[in-house]
Design a protein around this motif. Sequence first.
Motif, PDB file in Angstrom:
ATOM      1  N   ASN A 162      11.481  -7.757  -8.807  1.00  0.00           N
ATOM      2  CA  ASN A 162      10.147  -7.841  -8.190  1.00  0.00           C
ATOM      3  C   ASN A 162       9.893  -6.562  -7.385  1.00  0.00           C
TER       4      ASN A 162
ATOM      5  N   ALA B  36       7.441  -5.533  -5.472  1.00  0.00           N
ATOM      6  CA  ALA B  36       6.944  -5.739  -4.108  1.00  0.00           C
ATOM      7  C   ALA B  36       8.071  -6.167  -3.189  1.00  0.00           C
TER       8      ALA B  36
ATOM      9  N   HIS C 114      10.219  -3.215  -2.207  1.00  0.00           N
ATOM     10  CA  HIS C 114       9.606  -2.426  -1.138  1.00  0.00           C
ATOM     11  C   HIS C 114       9.863  -3.071   0.225  1.00  0.00           C
ATOM     12  N   HIS C 115       9.724  -4.390   0.310  1.00  0.00           N
ATOM     13  CA  HIS C 115       9.995  -5.077   1.576  1.00  0.00           C
ATOM     14  C   HIS C 115      11.472  -4.934   1.971  1.00  0.00           C
TER      15      HIS C 115
ATOM     16  N   ARG D  96       4.079   1.395   3.009  1.00  0.00           N
ATOM     17  CA  ARG D  96       4.096   1.305   1.549  1.00  0.00           C
ATOM     18  C   ARG D  96       4.028  -0.149   1.071  1.00  0.00           C
ATOM     19  N   CYS D  97       4.587  -1.065   1.862  1.00  0.00           N
ATOM     20  CA  CYS D  97       4.533  -2.455   1.437  1.00  0.00           C
ATOM     21  C   CYS D  97       3.438  -3.237   2.158  1.00  0.00           C
TER      22      CYS D  97
END
Length: 280
Positions: free
Chosen positions: A230, A232, A235-236, A276-277
Motif C-alpha cells: 500500500n 499510502a 508514506h505514513h 508528503r502523506c
Amino acid sequence: MEPLELRRAVAAGRATAAELGLEVDDVTVIHDSDRVALRLTPCDVLARVAPAGHLADAEFEVEVARRLAAAGAPIGELEPRAGPRVHVRDGFAISLWTYYEPVGSEIAPADYADALRRHHAALRQTDLNAPHFTDRIAAALREVDDAGRSPALSAGDRRFLSDTLAGLSATIGRDRTGDQLLHGEPHPGNLLNTKQGPLFVDLATCCRGPVEFDLAHAPEETGRHYAGSNPALIHHCRALNWALFSAWRWRGADQMPNRSHWRAEGLTRLQAALARCGRR
C-alpha cells in the motif's frame, strides 16, 4: 563506544573466538556504536559485541537467526563453528556470525524487493514471540515526553514529536489484520550485497506489524516492486521512521556521531515526510 570500552570489547571478542578454537591474528572494527561489529581474521568471523546489559537483545537476535535459517530466509547466518549461543565475557555479550565479503554493486530496487519478499515469507513460517512495532513508538514517547530524558528538546518540538508519534501510531496501528513478523529495520545498511545474493543482518529489531513498515526503511523504488503493498501506508510509515529517528537523537544518552546535525535534520525530514502523506 568510548575508546577504553572499545579496547575491552575487542579483547573480549578476540578471546571468545580463540577459546572456541578459532584462529584470530587480527581484528578490524567494522561498526562502532552502542555495540560493535568486529571482523576476526584469518578465521573470517564477524563478532557482535555489546555491553552485558544488552544480553537479552543478543539472545533474541540469535534465536531469530536460528529459526530464520531453518526457514530458508536470506539472512547472514550464525558462525557454525561457534554454535547458536551468546557468550558473556568481561561485561560483554558476544555472538559470532559468518563473515560475508561484500560485493561492490548497489542492490537494484527489484532485487531489494525480492529479498524482502522472501524474508517476509520465511518470517510467516516462523513461530516467534516478538513485540509489536507500536511498542517501539511507546518507548520513543517515553523519551520525548520526559524532559529529564530529552533535556535539550524545546517545548514546541517536544509537542510536535509527541503528537506526531501518537497520531501515526493510531493511524498505522489501527488495523492489525495484516500484521506479521517483520525484520524491523531493513534499511540498506542492514542488507548486504554478497556473492550469495542479498542477505539481511541485524535481526534483533524483529517485530510485528504491516509489511509496509519494513518497506518504509528500504529505498523508495523498492515498494513499487513489492506486489500488494500500500503506497499510502508506506508514506505514513516513512514519516513514522523519521519521527522515531528524531526521538532517539534527542535522548540525552544518545551517542550517534554528529548528533547535533541529525537532531535538526531528523525534524526537517520528518516535516517533509508528513507533508508528503498529507499530514502537517
